[in-house]
Write an enzyme that holds these catalytic residues in place. Structure first.
Site, PDB file in Angstrom:
ATOM      1  N   VAL A  82       0.838  -1.210   0.000  1.00 32.78           N
ATOM      2  CA  VAL A  82       0.000   0.000   0.000  1.00 32.78           C
ATOM      3  C   VAL A  82       0.872   1.259   0.000  1.00 32.78           C
ATOM      4  O   VAL A  82       1.847   1.353   0.752  1.00 32.78           O
ATOM      5  CB  VAL A  82      -0.949  -0.032   1.225  1.00 32.78           C
ATOM      6  CG1 VAL A  82      -1.754   1.264   1.327  1.00 32.78           C
ATOM      7  CG2 VAL A  82      -1.888  -1.228   1.115  1.00 32.78           C
ATOM      8  N   GLY A  83       0.519   2.213  -0.861  1.00 34.40           N
ATOM      9  CA  GLY A  83       1.242   3.487  -0.910  1.00 34.40           C
ATOM     10  C   GLY A  83       2.619   3.371  -1.549  1.00 34.40           C
ATOM     11  O   GLY A  83       3.503   4.180  -1.283  1.00 34.40           O
ATOM     12  N   GLY A  85       3.150   3.072  -5.012  1.00 34.59           N
ATOM     13  CA  GLY A  85       3.144   3.326  -6.451  1.00 34.59           C
ATOM     14  C   GLY A  85       2.592   2.191  -7.276  1.00 34.59           C
ATOM     15  O   GLY A  85       2.726   2.189  -8.501  1.00 34.59           O
ATOM     16  N   SER A  88      -2.592   1.029  -5.284  1.00 39.14           N
ATOM     17  CA  SER A  88      -3.490   0.448  -4.272  1.00 39.14           C
ATOM     18  C   SER A  88      -4.774   1.276  -4.126  1.00 39.14           C
ATOM     19  O   SER A  88      -5.856   0.703  -3.938  1.00 39.14           O
ATOM     20  CB  SER A  88      -2.787   0.283  -2.921  1.00 39.14           C
ATOM     21  OG  SER A  88      -2.276   1.507  -2.464  1.00 39.14           O
ATOM     22  N   SER A  89      -4.697   2.598  -4.224  1.00 40.41           N
ATOM     23  CA  SER A  89      -5.934   3.382  -4.083  1.00 40.41           C
ATOM     24  C   SER A  89      -6.809   3.235  -5.326  1.00 40.41           C
ATOM     25  O   SER A  89      -8.041   3.180  -5.231  1.00 40.41           O
ATOM     26  CB  SER A  89      -5.625   4.856  -3.799  1.00 40.41           C
ATOM     27  OG  SER A  89      -4.963   5.430  -4.903  1.00 40.41           O
ATOM     28  N   ALA A  91      -6.920   0.568  -7.256  1.00 42.05           N
ATOM     29  CA  ALA A  91      -7.514  -0.771  -7.191  1.00 42.05           C
ATOM     30  C   ALA A  91      -8.674  -0.780  -6.200  1.00 42.05           C
ATOM     31  O   ALA A  91      -9.717  -1.392  -6.445  1.00 42.05           O
ATOM     32  CB  ALA A  91      -6.457  -1.796  -6.792  1.00 42.05           C
ATOM     33  N   ASP A 132      -3.848   6.062 -13.153  1.00 43.17           N
ATOM     34  CA  ASP A 132      -3.863   4.832 -12.348  1.00 43.17           C
ATOM     35  C   ASP A 132      -5.205   4.106 -12.443  1.00 43.17           C
ATOM     36  O   ASP A 132      -5.262   2.909 -12.715  1.00 43.17           O
ATOM     37  CB  ASP A 132      -3.571   5.144 -10.875  1.00 43.17           C
ATOM     38  CG  ASP A 132      -2.144   5.605 -10.652  1.00 43.17           C
ATOM     39  OD1 ASP A 132      -1.447   5.875 -11.641  1.00 43.17           O
ATOM     40  OD2 ASP A 132      -1.742   5.731  -9.484  1.00 43.17           O
TER      41      ASP A 132
END
Ligand code: MEV
Length: 286
Positions: A82-83, A85, A88-89, A91, A132
């Site tokens: 997480v965090g 690159g 994760s956000s 997804a 992203d």
């Protein structure tokens, strides 16, 4: 038994074009098989967070951006770092929207994922390019320019190794930091954009691609988003057979992506000896 609904979405790696994509250049990124699953359960009372493998103060705000205020428990499971690159956000956003649509008995189209995914991404990243969550929603390899429809990209699938610095970078702050260093960093941003165009002409030449990745890492250093650890991890990759290596994502920590045509076993072992978490995969994954 309460009804439950799930949605899943992959993470992503940026091959080339992070940061320069924010100012209008093109970027190349691809989905990876690691990802995030969201489970929604119908409950009484206000919508709440249940189990979560993502701990972040902004999580409830992100959930409120796209879910009803009442009646849901949200459980989140991810095997993405997480965090770092790896999206994760993004997804989380797309998995959430897929679960929301499953609850309504439908499959969301790309327009919905793009629009509502951006609402979630803005909570975490301020003013993201949209790269992203587009890649995560589309899967495969994608060519992206801000404000244009993203295009699927046909490219060979290469073995890569991902090296994890173990440090989270804050994308919003890193993007704002680059903006504050303009116009001084504009030539480096311009070159990062040019490197994407060069890579598009070299997609079948891993040696050329590796060289382009190395130059991209140097330019990302010039715009102030690399760290001594990331530089060292790139050097380690090159010493252990990689054709090219660069930070991938916003930087300030996060991961290094190394192009390793032989599968990257030597690099994964060298990383393990240095206590650096690393894994091999393909980009794009089949
Ligand atoms: C983050 O994964 C990629 C950046 O280019 C930010 C963005 O595109 O919004 C650094």
């Amino acid at each position: 038994m309460s009804a439950t609904f799930t949605g899943r979405a992959p993470g992503k790696l940026i091959l080339l074009g992070e940061h320069s994509v924010v100012v209008g250049h093109r970027a190349i990124a691809a989905a990876v098989s690691r990802g995030t699953t969201v489970r929604l359960t119908d409950v009484e009372g206000p919508t709440r967070l249940g189990e979560s493998s993502i701990q972040d103060d902004r999580l409830m705000t992100a959930l409120r951006a796209v879910l009803p205020a009442e009646g849901l428990q949200v459980d989140i499971f991810t095997d993405l770092p997480v965090g770092r690159g790896m999206g994760s956000s993004a997804a989380l956003a797309i998995a959430l929207l897929r679960a929301r649509a499953a609850r309504e008995g439908r499959t969301p189209d790309f327009a919905e994922l793009h629009h509502d995914g951006f609402l979630v991404e803005r909570v975490f990243h301020g003013n993201p390019s949209g790269l992203d969550h587009c890649v995560v929603a589309m899967g495969g390899a994608v060519l992206y320019r801000r404000g244009e429809a993203p295009a699927p990209l046909q490219m060979p699938s290469y073995p890569v190794v991902v090296l994890d610095s173990g440090v989270a970078g804050d994308t919003g702050q890193l993007v704002a930091g680059v903006a504050s260093r303009r116009p001084g960093v504009d030539p480096a941003l311009m070159r990062l954009g040019e490197l994407v165009e060069l890579a598009l002409r070299s997609l079948h030449d891993p040696h050329a691609l590796g060289g382009i990745m190395c130059e991209a890492h140097a330019r990302l250093g010039e715009i102030g988003v690399s760290t001594p650890d990331l530089d060292e991890m790139c050097a380690l990759a090159l010493q252990n057979g990689a054709l090219g290596a660069k930070l991938s994502g916003a930087g300030g920590g996060g991961v290094v992506l190394a192009l390793c045509p032989d599968g990257g076993e030597a690099l994964v072992q060298a990383a393990a000896r240095r206590k650096i978490a690393a894994f091999a995969c393909r980009l794009p994954e089949a």
